[in-house]
Motif scaffolding. Structure first.
Motif, PDB file in Angstrom:
ATOM      1  N   UNK A   7      -5.097  10.092  -9.244  1.00 50.40           N
ATOM      2  CA  UNK A   7      -6.247  10.088  -8.434  1.00 50.40           C
ATOM      3  C   UNK A   7      -6.862   8.601  -8.512  1.00 50.40           C
ATOM      4  N   UNK A   8      -6.728   7.861  -9.653  1.00 58.80           N
ATOM      5  CA  UNK A   8      -7.227   6.511  -9.745  1.00 58.80           C
ATOM      6  C   UNK A   8      -6.490   5.735  -8.696  1.00 58.80           C
ATOM      7  N   UNK A   9      -4.987   5.829  -8.752  1.00 63.30           N
ATOM      8  CA  UNK A   9      -4.182   5.193  -7.835  1.00 63.30           C
ATOM      9  C   UNK A   9      -4.447   5.560  -6.283  1.00 63.30           C
ATOM     10  N   UNK A  10      -4.826   7.002  -6.060  1.00 63.30           N
ATOM     11  CA  UNK A  10      -5.070   7.140  -4.843  1.00 63.30           C
ATOM     12  C   UNK A  10      -6.377   6.513  -4.108  1.00 63.30           C
ATOM     13  N   UNK A  11      -7.350   6.847  -5.197  1.00 67.75           N
ATOM     14  CA  UNK A  11      -8.504   6.034  -5.110  1.00 67.75           C
ATOM     15  C   UNK A  11      -8.762   4.794  -4.518  1.00 67.75           C
ATOM     16  N   UNK A  12      -7.813   4.003  -5.322  1.00 67.22           N
ATOM     17  CA  UNK A  12      -7.666   2.530  -5.315  1.00 67.22           C
ATOM     18  C   UNK A  12      -6.903   2.169  -3.966  1.00 67.22           C
TER      19      UNK A  12
ATOM     20  N   UNK B 204       0.915  -1.136   0.158  1.00 71.88           N
ATOM     21  CA  UNK B 204      -0.119   0.177  -0.210  1.00 71.88           C
ATOM     22  C   UNK B 204       0.662   1.244   0.136  1.00 71.88           C
ATOM     23  N   UNK B 205       2.114   1.198   0.657  1.00 72.19           N
ATOM     24  CA  UNK B 205       2.866   2.484   0.942  1.00 72.19           C
ATOM     25  C   UNK B 205       3.530   2.750  -0.667  1.00 72.19           C
ATOM     26  N   UNK B 206       3.700   1.494  -1.401  1.00 68.68           N
ATOM     27  CA  UNK B 206       4.264   1.656  -2.871  1.00 68.68           C
ATOM     28  C   UNK B 206       3.298   2.233  -3.457  1.00 68.68           C
ATOM     29  N   UNK B 207       2.166   1.452  -3.536  1.00 65.90           N
ATOM     30  CA  UNK B 207       0.971   2.175  -4.025  1.00 65.90           C
ATOM     31  C   UNK B 207       0.851   3.733  -3.994  1.00 65.90           C
ATOM     32  N   UNK B 208       0.856   4.259  -3.067  1.00 65.68           N
ATOM     33  CA  UNK B 208       0.712   5.473  -2.430  1.00 65.68           C
ATOM     34  C   UNK B 208       1.622   6.452  -3.227  1.00 65.68           C
ATOM     35  N   UNK B 209       2.957   5.890  -2.935  1.00 67.24           N
ATOM     36  CA  UNK B 209       4.141   6.705  -3.632  1.00 67.24           C
ATOM     37  C   UNK B 209       3.906   7.010  -4.829  1.00 67.24           C
ATOM     38  N   UNK B 210       3.712   5.837  -5.956  1.00 65.48           N
ATOM     39  CA  UNK B 210       3.321   5.963  -7.313  1.00 65.48           C
ATOM     40  C   UNK B 210       2.379   6.647  -7.534  1.00 65.48           C
ATOM     41  N   UNK B 211       1.190   6.979  -6.849  1.00 65.09           N
ATOM     42  CA  UNK B 211       0.147   7.736  -7.076  1.00 65.09           C
ATOM     43  C   UNK B 211       0.480   9.223  -6.899  1.00 65.09           C
ATOM     44  N   UNK B 212       1.324   9.506  -5.931  1.00 64.99           N
ATOM     45  CA  UNK B 212       1.651  10.906  -5.734  1.00 64.99           C
ATOM     46  C   UNK B 212       2.692  11.272  -6.791  1.00 64.99           C
ATOM     47  N   UNK B 213       3.654  10.451  -7.069  1.00 68.00           N
ATOM     48  CA  UNK B 213       4.541  10.651  -8.404  1.00 68.00           C
ATOM     49  C   UNK B 213       3.688  10.923  -9.554  1.00 68.00           C
ATOM     50  N   UNK B 214       2.777  10.133  -9.824  1.00 64.49           N
ATOM     51  CA  UNK B 214       2.157  10.226 -11.005  1.00 64.49           C
ATOM     52  C   UNK B 214       1.261  11.594 -11.037  1.00 64.49           C
ATOM     53  N   UNK B 215       0.788  11.976  -9.774  1.00 60.34           N
ATOM     54  CA  UNK B 215       0.177  13.222  -9.819  1.00 60.34           C
ATOM     55  C   UNK B 215       1.005  14.334 -10.138  1.00 60.34           C
ATOM     56  N   UNK B 216       2.193  14.585  -9.643  1.00 59.25           N
ATOM     57  CA  UNK B 216       3.111  15.069  -9.905  1.00 59.25           C
ATOM     58  C   UNK B 216       3.440  15.336 -11.512  1.00 59.25           C
ATOM     59  N   UNK B 217       3.764  14.210 -12.022  1.00 58.77           N
ATOM     60  CA  UNK B 217       3.638  14.261 -13.318  1.00 58.77           C
ATOM     61  C   UNK B 217       2.582  14.932 -14.295  1.00 58.77           C
ATOM     62  N   UNK B 218       1.515  14.876 -13.685  1.00 56.66           N
ATOM     63  CA  UNK B 218       0.319  15.570 -14.182  1.00 56.66           C
ATOM     64  C   UNK B 218       0.509  16.958 -14.515  1.00 56.66           C
ATOM     65  N   UNK B 219       1.275  17.582 -13.481  1.00 61.25           N
ATOM     66  CA  UNK B 219       1.739  19.175 -13.604  1.00 61.25           C
ATOM     67  C   UNK B 219       2.318  19.153 -15.155  1.00 61.25           C
ATOM     68  N   UNK B 220       3.159  18.317 -15.341  1.00 59.41           N
ATOM     69  CA  UNK B 220       3.945  18.630 -16.624  1.00 59.41           C
ATOM     70  C   UNK B 220       3.080  18.017 -17.770  1.00 59.41           C
ATOM     71  N   UNK B 221       2.383  16.973 -17.558  1.00 57.97           N
ATOM     72  CA  UNK B 221       1.842  16.137 -18.985  1.00 57.97           C
ATOM     73  C   UNK B 221       0.177  16.573 -18.953  1.00 57.97           C
ATOM     74  N   UNK B 222      -0.566  17.074 -17.855  1.00 57.75           N
ATOM     75  CA  UNK B 222      -1.773  17.372 -17.997  1.00 57.75           C
ATOM     76  C   UNK B 222      -2.676  16.425 -17.358  1.00 57.75           C
TER      77      UNK B 222
END
Length: 198
Positions: free
Chosen positions: A138-143, A112-130
């Motif tokens: 958000x999907x990773x956070x919600x799951x 679960x911790x690894x899952x949350x780290x990846x969710x956070x990093x993907x959200x940061x990537x959204x600041x660059x890619x949309x």
């Protein structure tokens, strides 16, 4: 000759007008599979999320390269920021794995911790890619939240994945589809230029 053909094939993949949709649906599918693996095996999901870290990074780089080719504009310092995001995520994941290996945290909590780290990093990537990368984050956070709240229930993430996919494709249809025709015309022009050069 074979090198030229290989370069053209890579260019053809990056210039595919539906590449963003393919990457979006592929990443959502991988996240969904990771959620299912988490229900089946606590240990297997650790290594699954570990292998997803470079896959998410490579997908984001390909997506940015395709966007740069389509728009004709590079994002300044994109690779530097993405490398920092995903390298730090990878280091965090490895440290979490060491904590698990030392039996400081349990297997389920580690996943679960690894899952949350990846969710956070993907959200940061959204600041660059949309928006689509925001949606994946958000999907990773919600799951992860659903897994914590409703332990042992398989298939609940289906109720989240469907709206996320619809929203991601809706965004493309109503905000970006007017530019699809231009992308198709540009792709044909690029193919003609490439054939003339040969």
């Amino acid at each position: 000759m074979s090198r030229q053909k290989k370069t053209w094939n890579i260019d053809g993949i990056i210039r595919n007008i539906y590449l963003h949709e393919i990457i979006f649906l592929g990443l959502i599918g991988l996240c969904f599979i990771g959620d299912l693996i988490g229900y089946l095996s606590e240990r297997a999901v650790l290594f699954y999320w570990l292998t997803m870290t470079p896959i998410f990074f490579i997908s984001s780089v390909i997506s940015e390269k395709a966007a740069a080719l389509q728009s004709g504009k590079d994002t300044p310092h994109f690779l530097k920021y993405e490398s920092i995001f995903w390298l730090s995520a990878f280091m965090a994941v490895m440290l979490i794995m060491l904590l698990w290996h030392a039996s400081i945290i349990e297997t389920e909590a580690t996943g679960l911790i690894i899952h949350i780290i990846l969710a956070h990093t993907m959200l940061l990537t959204g600041t660059l890619l949309g928006i689509r990368f925001y949606l994946i984050g958000f999907f990773l956070f919600l799951t992860a939240g659903l897994t914590i709240a409703v332990e042992g229930e398989v298939g609940r993430s289906v109720f989240i994945v469907i709206p996320v996919i619809i929203l991601g494709l809706y965004y493309e249809k109503y905000f970006l589809f007017p530019s699809i025709r231009n992308k198709i015309e540009q792709a044909y022009r690029d193919d003609e230029i490439y054939e003339d050069e040969e």
